[in-house]
Design a protein around this motif. Sequence first.
Motif, PDB file in Angstrom:
ATOM      1  N   ARG A 193       2.542   2.510  -5.079  1.00 25.18           N
ATOM      2  CA  ARG A 193       2.173   1.802  -3.892  1.00 25.18           C
ATOM      3  C   ARG A 193       0.425   2.064  -3.978  1.00 25.18           C
TER       4      ARG A 193
ATOM      5  N   ARG B 120      -0.338  -2.602  -7.133  1.00 31.51           N
ATOM      6  CA  ARG B 120      -0.522  -2.410  -5.852  1.00 31.51           C
ATOM      7  C   ARG B 120      -0.377  -3.792  -5.097  1.00 31.51           C
ATOM      8  N   ARG B 121      -0.956  -4.824  -5.781  1.00 34.14           N
ATOM      9  CA  ARG B 121      -0.941  -6.330  -5.249  1.00 34.14           C
ATOM     10  C   ARG B 121       0.707  -6.700  -5.224  1.00 34.14           C
ATOM     11  N   ILE B 122       1.409  -6.469  -6.068  1.00 31.37           N
ATOM     12  CA  ILE B 122       2.694  -6.990  -6.350  1.00 31.37           C
ATOM     13  C   ILE B 122       3.544  -6.147  -5.339  1.00 31.37           C
TER      14      ILE B 122
ATOM     15  N   ASP C  43       7.205  -4.978  -0.585  1.00 34.00           N
ATOM     16  CA  ASP C  43       6.913  -3.855   0.511  1.00 34.00           C
ATOM     17  C   ASP C  43       8.034  -3.038   0.917  1.00 34.00           C
TER      18      ASP C  43
ATOM     19  N   GLY D 163       2.889  -4.955  -2.630  1.00 34.47           N
ATOM     20  CA  GLY D 163       2.144  -5.164  -1.475  1.00 34.47           C
ATOM     21  C   GLY D 163       2.656  -6.575  -0.955  1.00 34.47           C
ATOM     22  N   SER D 164       2.692  -7.432  -1.623  1.00 38.55           N
ATOM     23  CA  SER D 164       3.008  -9.002  -1.308  1.00 38.55           C
ATOM     24  C   SER D 164       4.419  -9.197  -1.567  1.00 38.55           C
TER      25      SER D 164
ATOM     26  N   ALA E 220      -4.021  -1.593 -10.039  1.00 42.59           N
ATOM     27  CA  ALA E 220      -4.407  -2.815  -8.911  1.00 42.59           C
ATOM     28  C   ALA E 220      -3.418  -3.805  -8.797  1.00 42.59           C
ATOM     29  N   PHE E 221      -2.923  -4.332 -10.296  1.00 39.45           N
ATOM     30  CA  PHE E 221      -1.677  -5.388 -10.154  1.00 39.45           C
ATOM     31  C   PHE E 221      -0.537  -4.740  -9.452  1.00 39.45           C
TER      32      PHE E 221
END
Lengths: 169, 374
Positions: free
Chosen positions: B282, B350-352, B358, B354-355, B347-348
């Motif tokens: 994360r 974290r983005r997935i 979570d 996060g969106s 980064a990828f």
Amino acid sequence: MKCDNCGEVEAVIHLTQIENNEMTACHLCEQCAAAKGLETPPAPASSFPLQEFLAQMGGEPARQDPAPVDEKCGFCGLTFQGFREAGRLGCPHCYTAFEGHLRGLLGRIHNSTQHVGKVYLPPDPTASQLERRLEGLRGQLRRAVDSEDFERAAELRDEIRSLEAETLP
Amino acid sequence: MSAFTGVPDMGLNWLDASGDHAEIVLSTRVRLARNLQGHAFGPRARVNDREAVLGRVRQHADRVDALDGSTLFHMPDLDARSRRILLERRLASRELVGEDGADPARGTAVVVSGRAPLNVMVNEEDHLRLQSLVSGLRVRDAWTMVDRLDEDLGRELPYAFHHEFGFLTSCPTNAGTGLRASVLVHLPGLVLTKEISKVLHALGQVGLTFRGLYGEGSEVVGNFFQISNQTTLGKSEEDLVDHLDRVVRKVIQHEMDARQVLLRDAGAVTEDKIWRAYGLLRYARSLSFEELMNLLSGVRLGVSLKLLPELRVYTLNKLMIFTQPAHLEEAAGRDLSPSESDAHRAAFVRRILGSEGDVSPDDRPSSDERPPHA
């Protein structure tokens, strides 16, 4: 070197295995290797060591193999020695050219030389597209019934009926 | 990635976590090796053999239901990154896409069906490698689909077949049925309880073998094992397929038992490892692919044990595929150095997460006194 298994006969099959970064070597006589089926080396195999196995076969007298070692496939030109080095056959005709050798090898790899799966008939150039399709579906239906997959058999039967209806005038 | 327009889910429907035991079984694949009469194959095939075989496939593909409207990728016409994307999506093999730096041979191609999870590699080790690739444990379904494709294609193109040796293949280890069925399973419970070597040894005893994530010669990463049949001659296709299915179901049962042992004997430690893995994914700023796979293994275990219930298996599957080097470069629109690749990967993820994945913070105390997970 004596066989690791029986400790009596000279080892002729030598297998090297790497697992979890540990290398283990195993040396077997012909009888013990055959008893182990050879495709099941002592530790779980990650791949069949075909090239090594074929190279080792060169050390054995070819008493069961009628074809001489330098036999050549008349279609693609591959020699039996070439096959032994590469571990790959060159064309469908190689299976006939090296039949004696291959029967022994296939038996050791698969514990069988007789194919019992799908029987293949090459396309009949005179049959229509629909007839060939029906023939294929009937073959699948027979096999579905043999393997007691009745749900699939019912689907195939319906499909055959609807195609047969199309062939009627 | 315009080359992939027209392929449903861009050839990725095997990720959708839809089959049996999808949290443990990533995918099932069944492939059939076939060669055409009258042409040399494998290392003996010359350019004119390969081009003739490809020409016949092009000519007849539209007359086969599953390949009607399919997409044909001719390897030499693709740039290196697109070829690696096909490899990373498991639609093409290493041999087909060409080793690093080497150009793929003329005539090598993959045909991806637009109608079903089927594809055909052309001029790999064998002239044709017909393959079905589906999500979860669906060995029977995968076999049925590829069998149908084989029947249809075999009526158009004359296969090399021998009354005794069956379908003739470049390597004698594939002769007979030419069938290799494999199931990609995630076995962290057996690895952590150190029971895995017993299970793998037992596979050898019953005629099965295992490989790593990318098939032959590849390493085991992230506790993923590909289990497949070892022999192809002397048993019918149905027997091979049913045997694999039965054994894999037993392996899954052992894996589930091992997970219960972990929760019973080391519940707090296991739970801590799972949450730490999630935390790193994360928030990390740099992740190698191997580290990612190991962390995803922990998180996948957590999802399966309902410790991270908000995360979907599909999300985890997607993370595995889109964080591979060629996919990251495609998303960035340029080549990436190894360190850039690690940063883009993190980064990828974290983005997935996060969106769409979570997970609410869990403030329950982790304790061995809690009853074992049901």
